[in-house]
Design a protein around this motif. Sequence first.
Motif, PDB file in Angstrom:
ATOM      1  N   PHE A   1       0.842  -1.197   0.000  1.00  0.00           N
ATOM      2  CA  PHE A   1       0.000   0.000   0.000  1.00  0.00           C
ATOM      3  C   PHE A   1       0.880   1.251   0.000  1.00  0.00           C
TER       4      PHE A   1
ATOM      5  N   ASP B   1      -0.280   4.192   1.048  1.00  0.00           N
ATOM      6  CA  ASP B   1      -0.686   5.056   2.155  1.00  0.00           C
ATOM      7  C   ASP B   1      -0.717   4.344   3.504  1.00  0.00           C
TER       8      ASP B   1
ATOM      9  N   PHE C   1      -6.164   4.587   7.413  1.00  0.00           N
ATOM     10  CA  PHE C   1      -5.953   3.289   6.778  1.00  0.00           C
ATOM     11  C   PHE C   1      -6.921   2.314   7.443  1.00  0.00           C
TER      12      PHE C   1
ATOM     13  N   HIS D   1     -12.635   4.813   1.505  1.00  0.00           N
ATOM     14  CA  HIS D   1     -11.757   3.795   0.913  1.00  0.00           C
ATOM     15  C   HIS D   1     -11.425   2.743   1.970  1.00  0.00           C
TER      16      HIS D   1
ATOM     17  N   HIS E   1      -9.314  -0.245   2.630  1.00  0.00           N
ATOM     18  CA  HIS E   1      -8.112  -0.791   2.008  1.00  0.00           C
ATOM     19  C   HIS E   1      -8.125  -2.313   1.924  1.00  0.00           C
TER      20      HIS E   1
ATOM     21  N   ASN F   1      -8.809  -8.193  -5.829  1.00  0.00           N
ATOM     22  CA  ASN F   1      -8.429  -6.782  -5.875  1.00  0.00           C
ATOM     23  C   ASN F   1      -9.316  -6.038  -6.861  1.00  0.00           C
TER      24      ASN F   1
ATOM     25  N   LYS G   1      -8.519  -1.894  -3.769  1.00  0.00           N
ATOM     26  CA  LYS G   1      -9.256  -2.338  -2.571  1.00  0.00           C
ATOM     27  C   LYS G   1      -9.205  -3.862  -2.561  1.00  0.00           C
TER      28      LYS G   1
END
Length: 402
Positions: free
Chosen positions: A139, A141, A298, A319, A321, A357, A361
Amino acid sequence: MAKRLISVLLLFIIADIYFYQALLTLTSNTFWHTLYWMVDGVVLLGLMALLVLRRKGKPVHNLVQVAMSGMLLVYVPKLFSFPLLFLEDITRMFRSFPARNIYISEAVVFIAVIVFIAIVFGLTRGKHFYKIKKQTLYFTDLPKAFDGFTITQLSDIHAGSLRNSKAVDKGIALANAQRSDLVLFTGDFVNNMANEVKPWLNSFAALEAPFGKYSILGNHDYGDYIRWQDSSAKAQNLRHLGELQADMGFKLLLNEAVFLQKGQDKIALIGVENWGKGGFQQYGDLKKATALVPDNSFKILMSHDPSHWEAETVNHRQHIHLTLAGHTHGMQFGVELFGYKWSPIQYFYKQWAGLYNKGGKYLYVNRGFGFHGMQGRVGIWPEITVLTLKRVTEKSFAPLAS
């Protein structure tokens, strides 16, 4: 779903008739011919008895287990033999249908015997043939402090089906040996009743991780599949299950979120109640669960049923993750070899085992620690998932297995 089930039954019948043709080629002894159809008859009578008793509201749990085992042993080996006989028939069609080749019939029986042995192994040893599935996710972030953070995921324990304490403890020791930072359980601790957990309190209490143990509820945990004296008895059972999970050291998340802190960084761990398509209850409330979670956090979501991911999670305003799910068990039957995987459950669930995926995501579907219905596993072994979260700076990356 009904059409798919009818299609599966028709396929079993066709494979059964085809396999009998191979038997006729190999022997003219009427004893084996009679025995063949007698075995079929016993299985069919068992299925009819199951349907009658179920309509009358009688307890059929044990009969379901026997019927499923019988169908696996009697029909599935023939199903694996069917393609070879079908291909032979295609060639026979262009040769004015000569007699079947005895060597092909022998090969068909050999294949069936191998599959039969594999099913016997699955019904006896396969239910505790625990496998570690490792996956590294990248990731851009992910907070710096959580780079390399590890999660052990368990799902679908189904305590009411467990019998072998030594084998279960071996699985728990294997999970602890991964030394993950966090342990997450994604639902279905029981088949129906909270008391099923009591013999296993010490076993699952032994699970440990420095960042704790968290859990959610699965469709079986609510007691929706048995009759209760009244609604208060059912509600008390659910409360008791929550208390027992607390006794084992699990923090049960009910449409809520907590924050895990490492150094100066935090990530959000979100847990929703069961939400499923296709007739399953939809107790989960993702909007409520994320109400206090900042948009830029996150986020890791625990949601028992993987159908929730495409239905609500992927398009959620925040979002998410990573979503962790279970529920499917991989139908406890299938093939996984050299990266290829197949199970009949894939005709009912688009996401049924492993990593998926969509637009960065991720969904991981655990194959389950325990078993339910069929008292074993064939090809789809019980799973302990270990996920490693990694931080990257590149904008383009793909998930890699460690």
